[in-house]
Enzyme design. Structure first.
Site, mmCIF file in Angstrom:
data_model
loop_
_atom_site.group_PDB
_atom_site.id
_atom_site.type_symbol
_atom_site.label_atom_id
_atom_site.label_comp_id
_atom_site.label_asym_id
_atom_site.label_seq_id
_atom_site.Cartn_x
_atom_site.Cartn_y
_atom_site.Cartn_z
ATOM 1 N N HIS A 12 1.633 -12.494 13.326
ATOM 2 C CA HIS A 12 2.689 -13.004 14.358
ATOM 3 C C HIS A 12 2.234 -14.554 14.480
ATOM 4 O O HIS A 12 3.237 -15.189 15.086
ATOM 5 C CB HIS A 12 2.622 -12.179 15.537
ATOM 6 C CG HIS A 12 3.747 -12.126 16.176
ATOM 7 N ND1 HIS A 12 4.940 -12.866 15.820
ATOM 8 C CD2 HIS A 12 4.549 -11.356 17.253
ATOM 9 C CE1 HIS A 12 5.892 -12.698 16.641
ATOM 10 N NE2 HIS A 12 5.708 -11.617 17.381
ATOM 11 N N THR A 61 0.580 -1.087 0.079
ATOM 12 C CA THR A 61 0.106 0.099 -0.085
ATOM 13 C C THR A 61 0.976 1.290 -0.096
ATOM 14 O O THR A 61 1.674 1.302 0.883
ATOM 15 C CB THR A 61 -1.069 -0.009 1.199
ATOM 16 O OG1 THR A 61 -1.708 1.080 1.390
ATOM 17 C CG2 THR A 61 -0.269 -0.135 2.530
#
Length: 483
Positions: A454, A402
């Site tokens: 994560h 992005t």
């Protein structure tokens, strides 16, 4: 309302192009609808006379509901009698969306024809469609008067090309404009027939609509609004569109319905934020050499005609870093409690469009050369800005980029695209003082922010991946030595 086969359950009717009593032909576009993923025009798969429109513009309709009934030759004109046939057509619509050529095979048998649901799917072989035929005030066949679609309302002054009933006058043409531009005009209350087109072939552009809106406000707002008009008309290719709103003078607040792409994006971001444990890391780096390489590549005759920009080399750097750290290219299978390693890269590029933020992806980006990647990026951006991105183009992404730097923003903490392992935010590239070879010099500097899941990527892997991206952009010769 047809099911396009993408798991969507509803769509909003943006615009009706026909009215009860109008004659329609097979393949004629009768309405424009917006799903959560695309704005599409729906053709009618029958010849006949419009019997009734069952929903007003702006109404959100569930898939499977009858939205229009058409009296075919020799058929009945009972509005509710077409529900069974319409349901059959809705059930057949997913196949029609995949194979538009099969649309006509879903037509009910001639002896059982009744008012039926509009079909879905236009042949991909051509973008042309048959011109609309309009019969002003034509009664339904067999002398049956067409049923009104909505409660009677005050009749507005007829627009250019329309008669007092809102039907097209014979010989008048519908203004040429893409679906997102039509949606913008509707939101701003602009009649497209009154807009002067400046696009190629007489197509009305977004700038034309903004100019018409500014002109409409000028008499009320005075010189200040007129002075602002040029800014409204200036193309802002990278600027994210704001939700359109009609501000009522003296009103203390304005409410904007959340639907379509914006609604699905909101739901996806909430789901992502609360299901995937996000970690974001940052790195600030000197990209002066990369910016010099961009200029050299632009002058390379072998790359003539290709769009060469920093985003292209950033995308290539991400692909090189994935090759060195393949475990980052994965997804989490909650049901099986497994990490799924992907041996391909579908590189997502977040794009601001007239309908909101979308993330189409370049399929098998890892296998593309630099010229091929440039072409794919150009096609992706152009398709997104035209509002033509298909649902398939937004599926099965693995990692996203992005570019928030186009807004002058230094960095951010991007939220993962659902189902993906990581997203890289690219900040603004600015001339800043930097220690280079022991001396403080002005250098081109930017900040990268990498958010990752994560569960899939631990701190070491995420840090190595981000550091490798930065290393390639600081010394772009690694695009060759690390490939």
């Amino acid at each position: 309302m047809p099911d396009v086969g993408e798991g969507l359950t509803e769509a909003e009717i943006l615009k009706w192009y026909v009215q009860p009593g109008d004659t329609v032909t097979d393949g004629q576009v009768v309405c424009e609808v917006e799903t959560a993923k695309a704005a599409v025009e729906l053709p009618i798969p029958f010849d006949g006379t419009v019997h009734a429109l069952l929903f007003e513009e702006g109404t959100t309709v569930d898939v499977g509901q009858v939205i229009i009934s058409v009296q075919t030759e020799g058929g009945a004109a009972a509005g509710a009698a077409g529900t069974e046939a319409a349901g059959a057509w809705a059930a057949a619509a997913p196949a029609a969306a995949q194979a538009p050529a099969a649309v006509e095979t879903a037509e009910p048998a001639a002896e059982a024809r009744q008012p039926v649901l509009v079909g879905y799917g236009v042949s991909q072989a051509s973008t042309k469609r048959r011109p609309r035929k309009a019969v002003p005030g034509a009664p339904a066949r067999n002398g049956t008067a067409p049923a009104p679609a909505v409660p009677a309302q005050p009749t507005p002054a007829p627009a250019a090309g329309l008669n007092g009933n809102g039907h097209a006058v014979a010989g008048a043409e519908r203004p040429l404009a893409k679906p997102p531009v039509r949606k913008l005009a509707k939101d701003l209350g602009i009649d497209l027939t009154s807009v002067v087109p400046t696009g190629d072939g007489g197509v009305v552009t977004r700038e034309d609509v903004h100019a018409a809106a500014a002109a409409a406000l000028a008499p009320q707002a005075g010189p200040a609004a007129a002075a602002a008009a040029p800014a409204a008309r200036a193309p802002q290719a990278v600027q994210a569109p704001q939700a359109p709103s009609a501000v009522v003078p003296g009103a203390r607040e304005t409410r904007i319905p959340v639907k379509g792409v914006r609604k699905v994006t909101a739901q996806a971001m909430v789901g992502s934020a609360f299901t995937a444990p996000h970690v974001t890391e940052f790195i600030t780096l000197d990209v002066t050499r990369t910016m010099k390489l961009v200029q050299e590549l632009k002058a390379d005759p072998d790359l003539a005609g290709l769009r060469i920009n920093p985003l292209l080399l950033i995308a290539k750097a991400v692909l090189v870093a994935i090759r060195r750290n393949p475990d980052v290219n994965a997804s989490w299978d909650e049901a099986a409690q497994e990490i799924v390693l992907k041996h391909y890269v579908n590189l997502g590029i977040a794009a601001a469009t007239p309908r909101g933020l979308i993330v189409p992806n370049i399929k098998d980006a890892h296998a593309k050369t630099l010229p091929e990647l440039s072409e794919a990026l150009s096609d992706l951006v152009a398709t997104a800005r035209d509002g033509k991105t298909s649902p398939a183009d937004m599926q099965n992404g693995t990692i996203t980029i992005t570019n928030v730097g186009v807004f002058g923003v230094d960095t951010g903490t991007p939220i993962l695209n659902p189902g993906e392992s990581a997203i890289l935010a690219v900040g603004a590239i600015k001339l800043q003082p930097w220690v280079h070879k022991g001396k403080v010099k002005p250098r081109q500097v930017t900040t990268l922010a990498l958010s990752f899941d994560h569960r899939l990527i631990d701190g070491e892997l995420g840090s190595r991946f981000l550091a490798d991206i930065a290393a390639v952009l600081e010394h772009p010769r690694r695009l060759i030595t690390w490939s």
